[in-house]
Design a protein around this motif. Structure first.
Motif, PDB file in Angstrom:
ATOM      1  N   ALA A  22     -69.141 -27.668  67.789  1.00  0.00           N
ATOM      2  CA  ALA A  22     -70.060 -27.865  66.667  1.00  0.00           C
ATOM      3  C   ALA A  22     -71.166 -28.806  67.118  1.00  0.00           C
ATOM      4  CB  ALA A  22     -69.343 -28.432  65.452  1.00  0.00           C
ATOM      5  N   LEU A  23     -72.407 -28.530  66.683  1.00  0.00           N
ATOM      6  CA  LEU A  23     -73.573 -29.303  67.082  1.00  0.00           C
ATOM      7  C   LEU A  23     -74.409 -29.632  65.847  1.00  0.00           C
ATOM      8  CD1 LEU A  23     -75.589 -30.349  69.294  1.00  0.00           C
ATOM      9  CD2 LEU A  23     -76.578 -28.042  69.258  1.00  0.00           C
ATOM     10  N   ARG A  24     -74.907 -30.866  65.786  1.00  0.00           N
ATOM     11  CA  ARG A  24     -75.806 -31.269  64.707  1.00  0.00           C
ATOM     12  C   ARG A  24     -77.217 -31.429  65.302  1.00  0.00           C
ATOM     13  NH1 ARG A  24     -74.506 -33.802  59.970  1.00  0.00           N
ATOM     14  NH2 ARG A  24     -72.512 -34.563  60.792  1.00  0.00           N
TER      15      ARG A  24
ATOM     16  N   MET B  18     -78.422 -30.401  59.280  1.00  0.00           N
ATOM     17  CA  MET B  18     -78.015 -29.057  59.690  1.00  0.00           C
ATOM     18  C   MET B  18     -77.002 -29.124  60.813  1.00  0.00           C
ATOM     19  SD  MET B  18     -80.458 -25.925  60.964  1.00  0.00           S
ATOM     20  CE  MET B  18     -79.744 -24.324  61.403  1.00  0.00           C
ATOM     21  N   THR B  19     -76.049 -28.208  60.800  1.00  0.00           N
ATOM     22  CA  THR B  19     -75.086 -28.074  61.894  1.00  0.00           C
ATOM     23  C   THR B  19     -74.925 -26.608  62.266  1.00  0.00           C
ATOM     24  OG1 THR B  19     -73.183 -27.903  60.397  1.00  0.00           O
ATOM     25  CG2 THR B  19     -73.769 -30.104  61.184  1.00  0.00           C
ATOM     26  N   ALA B  20     -74.485 -26.355  63.486  1.00  0.00           N
ATOM     27  CA  ALA B  20     -74.186 -25.005  63.964  1.00  0.00           C
ATOM     28  C   ALA B  20     -72.885 -25.070  64.747  1.00  0.00           C
ATOM     29  CB  ALA B  20     -75.312 -24.474  64.834  1.00  0.00           C
TER      30      ALA B  20
ATOM     31  N   ALA C 256     -71.036 -20.057  62.837  1.00  0.00           N
ATOM     32  CA  ALA C 256     -71.175 -20.708  61.539  1.00  0.00           C
ATOM     33  C   ALA C 256     -72.343 -21.675  61.564  1.00  0.00           C
ATOM     34  CB  ALA C 256     -69.893 -21.449  61.154  1.00  0.00           C
ATOM     35  N   SER C 257     -72.927 -21.898  60.395  1.00  0.00           N
ATOM     36  CA  SER C 257     -74.002 -22.861  60.253  1.00  0.00           C
ATOM     37  C   SER C 257     -73.901 -23.488  58.872  1.00  0.00           C
ATOM     38  CB  SER C 257     -75.370 -22.183  60.425  1.00  0.00           C
ATOM     39  OG  SER C 257     -76.420 -23.125  60.298  1.00  0.00           O
ATOM     40  N   ALA C 258     -74.282 -24.756  58.779  1.00  0.00           N
ATOM     41  CA  ALA C 258     -74.244 -25.459  57.498  1.00  0.00           C
ATOM     42  C   ALA C 258     -75.522 -26.263  57.320  1.00  0.00           C
ATOM     43  CB  ALA C 258     -73.031 -26.389  57.426  1.00  0.00           C
ATOM     44  N   ARG C 259     -75.900 -26.442  56.052  1.00  0.00           N
ATOM     45  CA  ARG C 259     -77.104 -27.210  55.735  1.00  0.00           C
ATOM     46  C   ARG C 259     -76.851 -28.054  54.497  1.00  0.00           C
ATOM     47  NH1 ARG C 259     -82.336 -27.354  57.117  1.00  0.00           N
ATOM     48  NH2 ARG C 259     -83.862 -28.004  55.554  1.00  0.00           N
TER      49      ARG C 259
END
Length: 308
Positions: free
Chosen positions: A99-101, A106-108, A146-149
């Motif tokens: 996982a990367l920020r 935002m993260t991916a 996956a991605s998050a915001r």
């Protein structure tokens, strides 16, 4: 059930320990999932912790709730997992995730897992008699993005795409699925969070999952903080509940114990779940032990994390 019968016909009960017991164990495990054409055969959970799956944080969240990939302490996190099932099942697997920020909001994440069942001998009636090792290859792989915001302070939304495929002896099926998730850290004096995710179709794994967790302030001088976690997920053939209590010492050690029940387990049966973690700077080691349904024994997952 047709797929289960075809697998049984590829095996023989002649071997006493692994070769004879593994086909029987496999058949019973598959019976609980009731697989159908173009449906995942194993769908074995990537068990990185004992608590609610919807709230498993960081890189591990790529296999569960995409919004929870936002819960990482550093700029990036890597994960390596090995799973060993009971000897009678011949099941094992590995998983990798990161996982990367890239920005504060935002993260991916990217994840891959592989599970297989070994020790099933092939008979002369197998449709694939040219196997080099003389065994049926039951395996399943999955690749997840996956991605998050951050939508509002403390509220994250996430999306995921998953591509899975099975070995030739497991039907050679493959499929693409998608999902959406949310993670909300409650504005309370103590750590507390809610989370949930929804996925397309039972063949993607769980159809939906939700969870809630919270932790107390440290008890006494240098004492542990006590956490509670509850999760519920629907896997298409039923629902599984998970309730866990944990103790966390100074950000270095954690032990957790709880129960899981429902779904493929016998009605009213609750199986123990245990986990222990240790943090060594930016590294973390953990072990998760969980009893399987129908008295097959316990599976063990060994996890290694690193923060960057």
């Amino acid at each position: 059930m047709a797929l289960q019968e075809s697998i049984k016909q590829k095996t023989t009960p002649a071997r006493a320990h692994r070769g004879g017991a593994a086909p029987l164990a496999l058949a019973l495990l598959l019976a609980s999932a009731a697989p159908a054409p173009a449906q995942r055969l194993l769908s074995w959970p990537v068990r990185t912790g004992a608590g609610a799956e919807a709230l498993l944080p960081g890189a591990a969240a790529v296999f569960w709730n995409p919004a929870a990939t936002a819960v990482i302490e550093g700029r990036a996190e890597g994960l390596l997992l090995q799973t060993d099932g009971p000897d009678v099942t011949g099941l094992g697997g590995v998983a990798l995730a990161g996982a990367l920020r890239p920005t504060r909001r935002m993260t991916a994440a990217l994840g891959y897992d592989h599970f297989s069942i070994d020790g099933i001998p092939r008979t002369s009636t197998s449709p694939n008699p040219d196997s080099a090792d003389g065994e049926v290859a039951i395996a399943e792989d999955e690749l997840a993005l996956a991605s998050a915001r951050e939508l509002l302070p403390g509220l994250w939304g996430g999306a995921t795409l998953r591509y899975w495929w099975t070995s030739r002896d497991a039907g050679g099926d493959r499929g693409l699925a998608a999902g959406l998730g949310v993670h909300y850290r409650l504005p309370l004096p103590i750590p507390a969070a809610l989370g949930g995710a929804l996925f397309t179709g039972a063949e993607a794994g769980p159809r939906w999952l939700v969870g809630v967790e919270g932790a107390s302030a440290p008890i006494g001088a240098g004492g542990p903080s006590i956490g509670l976690s509850y999760g519920l997920r629907d896997g298409g053939s039923g629902r599984e509940h998970r309730a866990v209590v944990s103790a966390h010492w100074r950000g270095r050690f954690q032990i957790a114990a709880g129960v899981a029940g429902g779904w493929e387990r016998e009605p009213g049966a609750w199986e123990p779940v245990l986990a222990a973690s240790v943090w060594l700077g930016r590294y973390s080691l953990a072990i998760v032990r969980e009893e399987l349904a129908n008295g097959f024994g316990a599976s063990h997952a060994y996890r290694f994390n690193v923060l960057f």
